[in-house]
Write a protein that holds these residues in place. Structure first.
Motif, PDB file in Angstrom:
ATOM      1  N   UNK A   1      54.189 -12.580 -63.287  1.00 28.61           N
ATOM      2  CA  UNK A   1      54.769 -13.382 -62.207  1.00 28.61           C
ATOM      3  C   UNK A   1      53.931 -14.626 -61.931  1.00 28.61           C
ATOM      4  N   UNK A   2      52.866 -14.825 -62.729  1.00 30.65           N
ATOM      5  CA  UNK A   2      51.921 -15.922 -62.552  1.00 30.65           C
ATOM      6  C   UNK A   2      51.127 -15.793 -61.262  1.00 30.65           C
ATOM      7  N   UNK A   3      50.828 -14.538 -60.905  1.00 35.51           N
ATOM      8  CA  UNK A   3      50.058 -14.294 -59.701  1.00 35.51           C
ATOM      9  C   UNK A   3      48.961 -13.265 -59.904  1.00 35.51           C
ATOM     10  N   UNK A   4      48.074 -13.188 -58.927  1.00 33.19           N
ATOM     11  CA  UNK A   4      47.030 -12.166 -58.865  1.00 33.19           C
ATOM     12  C   UNK A   4      46.390 -12.242 -57.487  1.00 33.19           C
ATOM     13  N   UNK A   5      45.435 -11.364 -57.226  1.00 37.23           N
ATOM     14  CA  UNK A   5      44.724 -11.385 -55.952  1.00 37.23           C
ATOM     15  C   UNK A   5      43.393 -12.108 -56.113  1.00 37.23           C
ATOM     16  N   UNK A   6      42.686 -12.268 -55.004  1.00 41.45           N
ATOM     17  CA  UNK A   6      41.283 -12.642 -55.080  1.00 41.45           C
ATOM     18  C   UNK A   6      40.507 -11.458 -55.645  1.00 41.45           C
ATOM     19  N   UNK A   7      39.246 -11.662 -55.914  1.00 40.35           N
ATOM     20  CA  UNK A   7      38.462 -10.641 -56.586  1.00 40.35           C
ATOM     21  C   UNK A   7      38.308  -9.376 -55.742  1.00 40.35           C
ATOM     22  N   UNK A   8      38.487  -9.478 -54.427  1.00 38.63           N
ATOM     23  CA  UNK A   8      38.355  -8.302 -53.561  1.00 38.63           C
ATOM     24  C   UNK A   8      39.676  -7.586 -53.330  1.00 38.63           C
ATOM     25  N   UNK A   9      40.740  -8.001 -54.024  1.00 36.80           N
ATOM     26  CA  UNK A   9      42.029  -7.337 -53.894  1.00 36.80           C
ATOM     27  C   UNK A   9      42.905  -7.861 -52.788  1.00 36.80           C
TER      28      UNK A   9
END
Length: 275
Positions: free
Chosen positions: A164-172
């Protein structure tokens, strides 16, 4: 008769030019109805304030379309570009266990004003999507040198940035998009038609996928320096300045505002960085 025809054409041209000037000034921009009628997900609350000419967006930050089962999380956030990193330099996490809800609460104008000058978007939230997730710009670093989608990496079928071309920051926390949210456009966009509004930037102007008039693919060459242009859309048939996300090459996102942002240029992720 010929003179009358020529006069009529000239007057029509003047009228069109005057309308374009009015449109470009932003004086006719009113997004309140489009915002009220947008396909907001169930986890989004929209409150329109007609007196203040604003709308308030509230969500839990988790996209309504779901996400990948697993993600790559860099062990060292300073080791960019991540695409050069070996598999052991990432931790594989299960999204069902790692992702955290993030309260998103922002108030955006419903009377955006186009201005000739531009303001760089910051790292962190630059807009909101109908799924309840956030829209970020292209970059992973303060220097604006590393583009997230061009730095994507997949190890053993586990992605850094999902389909979806997305993700979270490193802490979720803070799920966000760095490119066209295909999980939205795949559901809403119709062949041969202009993209449907998928969100609103913090300057108040609407955001679309990469389909323009009659479904034509919009590329960066069709857009200005902020990935926007003036024209009609399904929600604004009389025309409005609006942004497009693209897929041909960077920039994929919106890296500057052409709307009046006031103090928004000072906003962004509290730490002022992607991670």
């Amino acid at each position: 008769m010929k003179q009358k025809v020529l006069l009529g054409v000239a007057l029509a041209s003047v009228a069109m030019a005057f309308a374009a000037v009015q449109l470009k000034s932003g004086s006719n921009a009113d997004t309140s109805q489009a915002v009220a009628n947008a396909n907001w997900a169930d986890n989004v609350t929209i409150t329109i304030d007609d007196d203040e000419n604003t709308f308030r967006f509230q969500s839990n930050g988790i996209p309504s379309h779901g996400f990948a089962e697993k993600y790559l999380i860099p062990n060292d956030v300073g080791s960019m570009p991540f695409s050069d990193n070996a598999p052991e330099e990432f931790t594989v996490v299960k999204s069902s266990e790692y992702f955290q809800e993030t309260e998103v609460d922002t108030t955006i104008t419903t009377q955006p004003t186009y201005i000739e000058s531009t303001t760089d978007t910051t790292l962190g939230r630059i807009g909101v999507a109908i799924t309840g997730a956030q829209i970020f710009n292209d970059y992973e670093d303060m220097e604006r040198s590393i583009t997230a989608l061009d730095d994507n990496v997949v190890h053993d079928h586990v992605p850094f940035v999902d389909e979806c071309n997305g993700h979270t920051l490193v802490d979720g926390t803070n799920y966000h998009y760095h490119g066209i949210p295909l999980c939205i456009t795949g559901e809403l966009d119709q062949e041969g038609q202009h993209s449907t509004m998928i969100g609103v930037l913090e300057d108040g102007f609407p955001v679309y996928g990469n389909h323009g008039t009659a479904g034509a693919i919009v590329t960066n060459d069709d857009l200005d320096e902020c990935s926007g242009h003036f024209g009609s859309t399904p929600e604004f048939p009389e025309g409005i300045y609006h942004y497009h996300l693209t897929a041909d090459e960077a920039p994929y996102m919106i890296n500057c505002y052409h709307g009046d942002v006031g103090d928004l240029a000072k906003q962004g992720h509290p730490q002022g960085q992607e991670y």
